[in-house]
Motif scaffolding. Sequence first.
Motif, PDB file in Angstrom:
ATOM      1  N   VAL A 147       0.862  -1.258   0.028  1.00  0.00           N
ATOM      2  CA  VAL A 147       0.067   0.008   0.087  1.00  0.00           C
ATOM      3  C   VAL A 147       0.913   1.211   0.047  1.00  0.00           C
ATOM      4  O   VAL A 147       0.626   2.220  -0.701  1.00  0.00           O
ATOM      5  CB  VAL A 147      -1.074  -0.052   1.243  1.00  0.00           C
ATOM      6  CG1 VAL A 147      -1.486   1.411   1.447  1.00  0.00           C
ATOM      7  CG2 VAL A 147      -2.027  -1.021   1.125  1.00  0.00           C
ATOM      8  N   SER A 151       0.901   4.059  -2.899  1.00  0.00           N
ATOM      9  CA  SER A 151       0.618   5.371  -2.545  1.00  0.00           C
ATOM     10  C   SER A 151       1.761   6.309  -3.037  1.00  0.00           C
ATOM     11  O   SER A 151       1.470   7.393  -3.509  1.00  0.00           O
ATOM     12  CB  SER A 151       0.506   5.675  -1.275  1.00  0.00           C
ATOM     13  OG  SER A 151      -0.568   4.861  -0.643  1.00  0.00           O
ATOM     14  N   PHE A 154       1.283   6.450  -6.973  1.00  0.00           N
ATOM     15  CA  PHE A 154       0.485   7.451  -7.162  1.00  0.00           C
ATOM     16  C   PHE A 154       0.679   8.735  -7.294  1.00  0.00           C
ATOM     17  O   PHE A 154       0.580   9.627  -8.112  1.00  0.00           O
ATOM     18  CB  PHE A 154      -0.745   7.148  -6.220  1.00  0.00           C
ATOM     19  CG  PHE A 154      -2.121   8.092  -6.591  1.00  0.00           C
ATOM     20  CD1 PHE A 154      -2.859   7.866  -7.499  1.00  0.00           C
ATOM     21  CD2 PHE A 154      -2.117   9.096  -5.664  1.00  0.00           C
ATOM     22  CE1 PHE A 154      -3.764   8.709  -7.885  1.00  0.00           C
ATOM     23  CE2 PHE A 154      -3.294   9.967  -5.805  1.00  0.00           C
ATOM     24  CZ  PHE A 154      -4.213   9.681  -6.774  1.00  0.00           C
ATOM     25  N   SER A 184      -8.678  12.572   3.180  1.00  0.00           N
ATOM     26  CA  SER A 184      -8.226  11.074   3.266  1.00  0.00           C
ATOM     27  C   SER A 184      -8.439  10.506   4.538  1.00  0.00           C
ATOM     28  O   SER A 184      -8.232   9.263   4.852  1.00  0.00           O
ATOM     29  CB  SER A 184      -6.907  10.813   2.726  1.00  0.00           C
ATOM     30  OG  SER A 184      -6.073  11.644   3.479  1.00  0.00           O
ATOM     31  N   PRO A 205      -7.788   8.232  -3.465  1.00  0.00           N
ATOM     32  CA  PRO A 205      -7.051   6.905  -3.440  1.00  0.00           C
ATOM     33  C   PRO A 205      -6.361   6.767  -1.880  1.00  0.00           C
ATOM     34  O   PRO A 205      -6.368   5.631  -1.283  1.00  0.00           O
ATOM     35  CB  PRO A 205      -5.967   6.849  -4.298  1.00  0.00           C
ATOM     36  CG  PRO A 205      -6.540   7.579  -5.501  1.00  0.00           C
ATOM     37  CD  PRO A 205      -7.207   8.863  -4.811  1.00  0.00           C
ATOM     38  N   TYR A 206      -5.797   8.058  -1.380  1.00  0.00           N
ATOM     39  CA  TYR A 206      -5.264   7.818  -0.064  1.00  0.00           C
ATOM     40  C   TYR A 206      -6.243   7.213   0.976  1.00  0.00           C
ATOM     41  O   TYR A 206      -5.669   6.544   2.003  1.00  0.00           O
ATOM     42  CB  TYR A 206      -4.617   9.170   0.499  1.00  0.00           C
ATOM     43  CG  TYR A 206      -3.560   9.606  -0.569  1.00  0.00           C
ATOM     44  CD1 TYR A 206      -2.574   9.210  -0.893  1.00  0.00           C
ATOM     45  CD2 TYR A 206      -4.143  10.888  -1.522  1.00  0.00           C
ATOM     46  CE1 TYR A 206      -1.560   9.597  -1.758  1.00  0.00           C
ATOM     47  CE2 TYR A 206      -2.642  11.673  -2.346  1.00  0.00           C
ATOM     48  CZ  TYR A 206      -1.735  10.785  -2.321  1.00  0.00           C
ATOM     49  OH  TYR A 206      -0.783  11.406  -3.281  1.00  0.00           O
ATOM     50  N   HIS A 208      -8.230   4.955   0.936  1.00  0.00           N
ATOM     51  CA  HIS A 208      -8.421   3.529   0.714  1.00  0.00           C
ATOM     52  C   HIS A 208      -7.113   2.859   1.125  1.00  0.00           C
ATOM     53  O   HIS A 208      -6.929   2.070   1.916  1.00  0.00           O
ATOM     54  CB  HIS A 208      -8.676   3.066  -0.920  1.00  0.00           C
ATOM     55  CG  HIS A 208      -9.816   3.553  -1.280  1.00  0.00           C
ATOM     56  ND1 HIS A 208     -10.751   2.763  -1.248  1.00  0.00           N
ATOM     57  CD2 HIS A 208     -10.301   4.622  -1.911  1.00  0.00           C
ATOM     58  CE1 HIS A 208     -12.057   3.224  -1.577  1.00  0.00           C
ATOM     59  NE2 HIS A 208     -11.755   4.547  -1.993  1.00  0.00           N
ATOM     60  N   ALA A 209      -5.932   3.772   0.849  1.00  0.00           N
ATOM     61  CA  ALA A 209      -4.572   3.128   1.505  1.00  0.00           C
ATOM     62  C   ALA A 209      -4.535   3.182   2.910  1.00  0.00           C
ATOM     63  O   ALA A 209      -4.041   2.170   3.454  1.00  0.00           O
ATOM     64  CB  ALA A 209      -3.514   4.067   0.859  1.00  0.00           C
ATOM     65  N   SER A 242     -10.723  -1.841  -2.380  1.00  0.00           N
ATOM     66  CA  SER A 242      -9.774  -0.808  -2.023  1.00  0.00           C
ATOM     67  C   SER A 242      -8.492  -0.984  -2.638  1.00  0.00           C
ATOM     68  O   SER A 242      -7.914   0.052  -3.137  1.00  0.00           O
ATOM     69  CB  SER A 242      -9.763  -0.623  -0.517  1.00  0.00           C
ATOM     70  OG  SER A 242     -10.937   0.115  -0.034  1.00  0.00           O
ATOM     71  N   TYR A 245      -8.705  -0.430  -6.332  1.00  0.00           N
ATOM     72  CA  TYR A 245      -8.972   0.846  -6.870  1.00  0.00           C
ATOM     73  C   TYR A 245      -7.403   1.590  -6.886  1.00  0.00           C
ATOM     74  O   TYR A 245      -7.095   2.399  -7.526  1.00  0.00           O
ATOM     75  CB  TYR A 245      -9.832   1.546  -5.791  1.00  0.00           C
ATOM     76  CG  TYR A 245     -10.145   2.834  -6.113  1.00  0.00           C
ATOM     77  CD1 TYR A 245     -11.084   3.082  -7.143  1.00  0.00           C
ATOM     78  CD2 TYR A 245      -9.715   3.940  -5.331  1.00  0.00           C
ATOM     79  CE1 TYR A 245     -11.477   4.675  -7.424  1.00  0.00           C
ATOM     80  CE2 TYR A 245     -10.107   5.195  -5.348  1.00  0.00           C
ATOM     81  CZ  TYR A 245     -10.985   5.306  -6.526  1.00  0.00           C
ATOM     82  OH  TYR A 245     -11.373   6.686  -6.674  1.00  0.00           O
ATOM     83  N   LEU A 246      -6.769   1.258  -5.551  1.00  0.00           N
ATOM     84  CA  LEU A 246      -5.403   1.750  -5.651  1.00  0.00           C
ATOM     85  C   LEU A 246      -4.475   1.487  -6.591  1.00  0.00           C
ATOM     86  O   LEU A 246      -3.856   2.108  -7.166  1.00  0.00           O
ATOM     87  CB  LEU A 246      -4.906   1.479  -4.202  1.00  0.00           C
ATOM     88  CG  LEU A 246      -3.681   2.448  -3.450  1.00  0.00           C
ATOM     89  CD1 LEU A 246      -4.124   3.759  -3.374  1.00  0.00           C
ATOM     90  CD2 LEU A 246      -3.247   1.725  -2.160  1.00  0.00           C
ATOM     91  N   SER A 250      -2.942   4.006  -9.479  1.00  0.00           N
ATOM     92  CA  SER A 250      -1.296   4.168  -9.580  1.00  0.00           C
ATOM     93  C   SER A 250      -1.055   3.739 -11.173  1.00  0.00           C
ATOM     94  O   SER A 250      -0.220   4.265 -11.455  1.00  0.00           O
ATOM     95  CB  SER A 250      -0.762   3.105  -8.563  1.00  0.00           C
ATOM     96  OG  SER A 250      -1.291   3.450  -7.299  1.00  0.00           O
TER      97      SER A 250
END
Lengths: 271, 316
Positions: A147, A151, A154, A184, A205-206, A208-209, A242, A245-246, A250
């Motif tokens: 993750v 991140s 991304f 986030s 996205p963060y 989810h991370a 999640s 998605y991330l 990315s």
Amino acid sequence: MPLLYAFIKRRFRVVLTQKSFFIFQLAQPLIWLLTYGLSINNALSKAFEEILGTNFLAFEALGLPMLFSISFPLANSLNMSLEFSLGSPRIIRLLSSHDWRASFILADVAVYAILSLLALFELLVISFPFGFPYSFSLIGFLSVVLVIFLSVLFTYSLAIVLSKVLLSVSSYVSLLLLPFFLFSGIYYPVMYLPRLELLISAVIPYSHAIAIIRYFLLGYKASQLGAIWSGLFNPITQIALSLTYLILFSFILLVLASRLLDKLGTREVLF
Amino acid sequence: MAIEARELSKSFRINSKLPIPMSPSSKKAGQEGVSIERKVFDRISFTLDNGISCVVGPNGSGKTTLIRVLSTDIPPDSGSCTVMSYDLVKEKNHVRSIISTMFQGGSYFFDNQLTVGENIAFLSEVLELDKEKIRELMEVMGVNDYIGFKFGFLSHGNKKKMALIRAIALDRPVLLLDEPTSDLDFAARMAVRKILQDIGEKKTVLITTHEIEDIELCKKLLILYDAALKEYDRNSILKLANSFKVISIEKPNDNLGLEGYVLLSKSREQIRILVSNQEVEELIRKLQGYTQVVVGKPNISEIVIYISRLNNRSNW
């Protein structure tokens, strides 16, 4: 692979020459823990224990690595434009007979992910005297590593894409950092946000991370996955979605950034 | 043909609030606060084969831009160009794998934070440079003592030497070098000329220069001025250069009576004029009593200015 290794070595050497930046970034977790963390923890711990099953300090400490995943590559984005105008990437772009772009991005991402993981590790170590309720497992550890890597990838790719549009770092800070930090859920549980804002949070996205990291180290309640996915699906599906998605975000940004990287060099940097 | 350019054009759009000359030789100024287009070169055509070719022209005439375009750093606006049969725009990755280049820029595109040795180690891995060849060239150029120095601490001349070493060590069939001998000490200039002479036999080398001595190495001489490129006979230009002197008059007053001479540059601090060898003594006599007069050889850019004046500037 040799290309990737060469870029990783180069980036580490460059980062290590920026001693003050490096020390400041590693001192941040400690400063945070001893000030904001302890103070809010004393005020809100009971409420956090009741609602999320963990204390505020532990909840926050796992949001902070995301701060580093964002700030390390973003702080580098100005340097990156300079590097492509004045440093060795400009000449590599013109003279390398290999496709170097993905290696260049992945090498930088690897270095910043390692720095972010170092910050997370530091937070976990200094948290132990406070008796933080983390649960450790190999799968959890690997997920956290993945993750953090995604991140950073991304953020870094996004910075490259935006550096074609924006000219100054202050633009990044106001346009990206503040909304990303605030939406986030680094500092608070997103479940109490109004519906529209919760939707914005779910898009970033963060969020989810951070939720994945909290899920593996603190449990489902603290992860806020239920709020992000509006109670749809079971926890394992939410985690899988999640993560997907991330990865998707990315990857799309990595492809875009690789294409734009070649054009970064044509911008003249004026002093 | 190693390089073949047809009707190549490049211009820059400049947004400025300051008056900017429309072209290097034009006295017209851009309007304040508007975006103006400045043509660097306009529909130029040329061919280059094995051997050394030189592009000359005064500062701002577009030499560096031409090298950057041929190096695929920036695309041309229009026209076509092939390098070893590869299209400069459509097949730029192929072009990039057969060229080596050096053009001006802050630290010549090395990493200032790293040492010379670290830069070499990194570039050797990424560009597959021959480390032995680099060591050899560093010794010839007199920079081998700087291996442990941070690149940013090197002098401008030594940075340039390292950039030349990188370009030469890459051993590609086409070499594009922007002013390879300027800012170098005498020994390095001689060493660079010797290296260029050696590699020029097997490779296509294009250099830009202001130095008369570099012209002596060239098989082909191209003059870039006022957005146009023309081929000139090298020997005629060298002969022309040898028949002139440049006279610099420091802190000139207004009544020097220099009408009829070729004015190269004029400021409150200095006037530079181009004078034929036969006229030098006469002019020195005229300037008697004026102590700050220096007589020297013209550089190639000054000869270019002279030729353009002879050819009525806009249609030279």
